[in-house]
Scaffold this active site. Sequence first.
Site, mmCIF file in Angstrom:
data_model
loop_
_atom_site.group_PDB
_atom_site.id
_atom_site.type_symbol
_atom_site.label_atom_id
_atom_site.label_comp_id
_atom_site.label_asym_id
_atom_site.label_seq_id
_atom_site.Cartn_x
_atom_site.Cartn_y
_atom_site.Cartn_z
ATOM 1 N N PRO A 25 0.838 -1.206 0.000
ATOM 2 C CA PRO A 25 0.000 0.000 0.000
ATOM 3 C C PRO A 25 0.872 1.255 0.000
ATOM 4 O O PRO A 25 1.818 1.355 0.778
ATOM 5 C CB PRO A 25 -0.790 -0.128 1.305
ATOM 6 N N CYS A 27 0.141 5.495 -0.210
ATOM 7 C CA CYS A 27 -0.780 6.626 -0.353
ATOM 8 C C CYS A 27 -0.412 7.473 -1.558
ATOM 9 O O CYS A 27 0.756 7.825 -1.745
ATOM 10 C CB CYS A 27 -0.719 7.526 0.878
ATOM 11 N N ALA A 61 -3.560 2.979 2.099
ATOM 12 C CA ALA A 61 -4.299 3.189 3.347
ATOM 13 C C ALA A 61 -5.582 3.953 3.047
ATOM 14 O O ALA A 61 -5.557 5.063 2.518
ATOM 15 C CB ALA A 61 -3.442 3.956 4.337
ATOM 16 N N GLN A 103 -5.981 -1.632 1.880
ATOM 17 C CA GLN A 103 -5.560 -1.489 3.278
ATOM 18 C C GLN A 103 -6.533 -0.566 3.996
ATOM 19 O O GLN A 103 -6.705 0.589 3.595
ATOM 20 C CB GLN A 103 -4.147 -0.904 3.349
ATOM 21 N N TYR A 187 0.107 4.167 13.467
ATOM 22 C CA TYR A 187 -1.295 4.567 13.358
ATOM 23 C C TYR A 187 -2.102 3.832 14.432
ATOM 24 O O TYR A 187 -1.537 3.128 15.265
ATOM 25 C CB TYR A 187 -1.783 4.347 11.921
ATOM 26 N N ARG A 250 -1.077 -5.632 8.432
ATOM 27 C CA ARG A 250 0.292 -5.132 8.365
ATOM 28 C C ARG A 250 0.714 -4.704 9.761
ATOM 29 O O ARG A 250 -0.029 -4.003 10.456
ATOM 30 C CB ARG A 250 0.355 -3.937 7.416
ATOM 31 N N GLY A 353 7.764 -1.552 -3.121
ATOM 32 C CA GLY A 353 6.981 -0.332 -3.272
ATOM 33 C C GLY A 353 7.638 0.715 -4.141
ATOM 34 O O GLY A 353 7.273 0.910 -5.306
ATOM 35 N N ARG A 354 8.656 1.385 -3.582
ATOM 36 C CA ARG A 354 9.269 2.485 -4.330
ATOM 37 C C ARG A 354 9.851 2.045 -5.664
ATOM 38 O O ARG A 354 9.712 2.792 -6.651
ATOM 39 C CB ARG A 354 10.299 3.203 -3.437
HETATM 40 C C1 FNR Z 1 4.270 4.228 1.760
HETATM 41 N N1 FNR Z 1 4.104 3.223 2.725
HETATM 42 C C2 FNR Z 1 2.849 2.944 3.200
HETATM 43 N N2 FNR Z 1 2.658 1.918 4.079
HETATM 44 C C3 FNR Z 1 1.421 1.542 4.466
HETATM 45 O O1 FNR Z 1 1.288 0.593 5.236
HETATM 46 N N3 FNR Z 1 0.330 2.225 4.006
HETATM 47 C C4 FNR Z 1 0.432 3.278 3.152
HETATM 48 O O2 FNR Z 1 -0.583 3.825 2.707
HETATM 49 C C5 FNR Z 1 1.732 3.701 2.786
HETATM 50 N N4 FNR Z 1 1.934 4.805 1.984
HETATM 51 C C6 FNR Z 1 3.167 5.030 1.397
HETATM 52 C C7 FNR Z 1 3.309 6.012 0.422
HETATM 53 C C8 FNR Z 1 4.519 6.169 -0.236
HETATM 54 C C9 FNR Z 1 4.633 7.182 -1.331
HETATM 55 C C10 FNR Z 1 5.624 5.346 0.119
HETATM 56 C C11 FNR Z 1 6.934 5.480 -0.597
HETATM 57 C C12 FNR Z 1 5.505 4.425 1.106
HETATM 58 C C13 FNR Z 1 5.213 2.284 3.003
HETATM 59 C C14 FNR Z 1 5.325 1.230 1.888
HETATM 60 O O3 FNR Z 1 4.180 0.398 1.829
HETATM 61 C C15 FNR Z 1 6.561 0.323 2.076
HETATM 62 O O4 FNR Z 1 6.430 -0.386 3.258
HETATM 63 C C16 FNR Z 1 7.853 1.140 2.101
HETATM 64 O O5 FNR Z 1 7.906 2.028 1.006
HETATM 65 C C17 FNR Z 1 9.083 0.230 2.094
HETATM 66 O O6 FNR Z 1 9.093 -0.592 0.954
HETATM 67 P P1 FNR Z 1 9.999 -0.225 -0.347
HETATM 68 O O7 FNR Z 1 9.452 1.048 -0.916
HETATM 69 O O8 FNR Z 1 11.411 -0.073 0.121
HETATM 70 O O9 FNR Z 1 9.785 -1.394 -1.261
#
Ligand code: FNR
Length: 390
Positions: A25, A27, A61, A103, A187, A250, A353-354
């Site tokens: 997830p 945002c 989320a 989520q 949260y 999560r 994610g990223r």
């Molecule tokens: C997130 N992350 C995140 N986590 C979550 O539980 N709910 C969410 O809505 C969000 N929103 C969110 C937005 C953005 C722009 C980023 C970059 C990250 C965290 C994400 O799900 C993930 O756990 C982290 O980015 C680490 O994983 P990566 O990016 O290293 O693969």
Amino acid sequence: MSTPALLSPLQIGPLTARNRLWLPPMCMYSAQEHDGVATDWHVLHYGTRAVGGFGTVIVEATAVTPEGRLSEFDLGLWDDAQIEGHRRIVAAIHDGGALAGVQLGHGGRKAGTPPWRPDAAGARAGTLQGWDLVAPSAIAYPSEGHAVPRELDEAGIARLVEAFAQAARRAAAAGYDLIEIHGAHGYLLHEFLSPLSNTRSDAFGGDESGRRRFPLQVVAAVRHAIDDAGSSAGTIDGAEAGAPRALGIRLSATDWAEGGLTGQDTARFAVELAAAGVDAIHVSTGGNVPGTVPVGPGYQVPYAAQARAALAASVADGGPGAGVIVVAVGVIDSAAQAEAILTAGDADAIAAGRPALRDPYLPVRWAHELGVNDWREAGLPVQYWRGAWR
Ligand code: FNR
């Protein structure tokens, strides 16, 4: 050549994903301002990642109450009027061949902060004016600009359990296959779990079992809501009812802080969650208090491995945990790294994610890097078969 672990099918409760890659997830802060309704951006963004080959796409989320939003631009599922937008997202994800998850969350004391977008005024600069913050205890997130939340009373807690259940019912009506409860990143649910943010002396605080009470009530209520939706005949608001659905959660395995949650606490909790009917545990860390986190390649994977080992030990002892999968996430950004985590038995699935913000075709590219060039096996949609490698 045998199929790489990353590309083998993944059983999530009653469902099967085509591979072991999850879009976690993230945002987008792109909902219609104030009403939490999805926009074309969401349909495009999530649909593209499904077409790009992810087996499971988890939508960001999504708030269960308006006060639970992290910002005014968050998606919501607190109102039936929000179902239609989610239905469009689900259709786009399914068209791309992925399972669709969402989520569900509540920001607790960290709700009402400006979006983490560089184009937002005051990005990440504390609580927005006038936001009605609620939390297990009246303790502000310990960083500049964050307001003191109101301590929830028992009636308020019961209302929030019901809000999660209602949002889950709407998610089922929108057609989501998987509901992931947000229990991480400081949260609301995480705030109850952690002794750093929960100093209550009633049944919802104190020892481990008290601090877990509200999160477990949410799990039970959501499980009930989605099973109910799955067993009712016909359609719910036009979506297919009777479809089996999976439940995930999560967690932040550790608070990375003295006196906070540890990987061991979370591994024990994973077994309790398995007994409560959770099918998937998505292991992240941190977010409840500021501090130094040793971010680096795969830095959260040992916590996923710890939870997975606890589940396996429970099953070996005749306890709960059979079939519950563990998802690893956090700076997993190469195919070889992802494959090694799976073959080591540290996790059942990998979320990236990223890297997927930079490359929506990440799964197809990783398949190619693991030596899979057949378009079907690599997950290229039939429309793109001519794009296969020669
Ligand atoms: C997130 N992350 C995140 N986590 C979550 O539980 N709910 C969410 O809505 C969000 N929103 C969110 C937005 C953005 C722009 C980023 C970059 C990250 C965290 C994400 O799900 C993930 O756990 C982290 O980015 C680490 O994983 P990566 O990016 O290293 O693969």
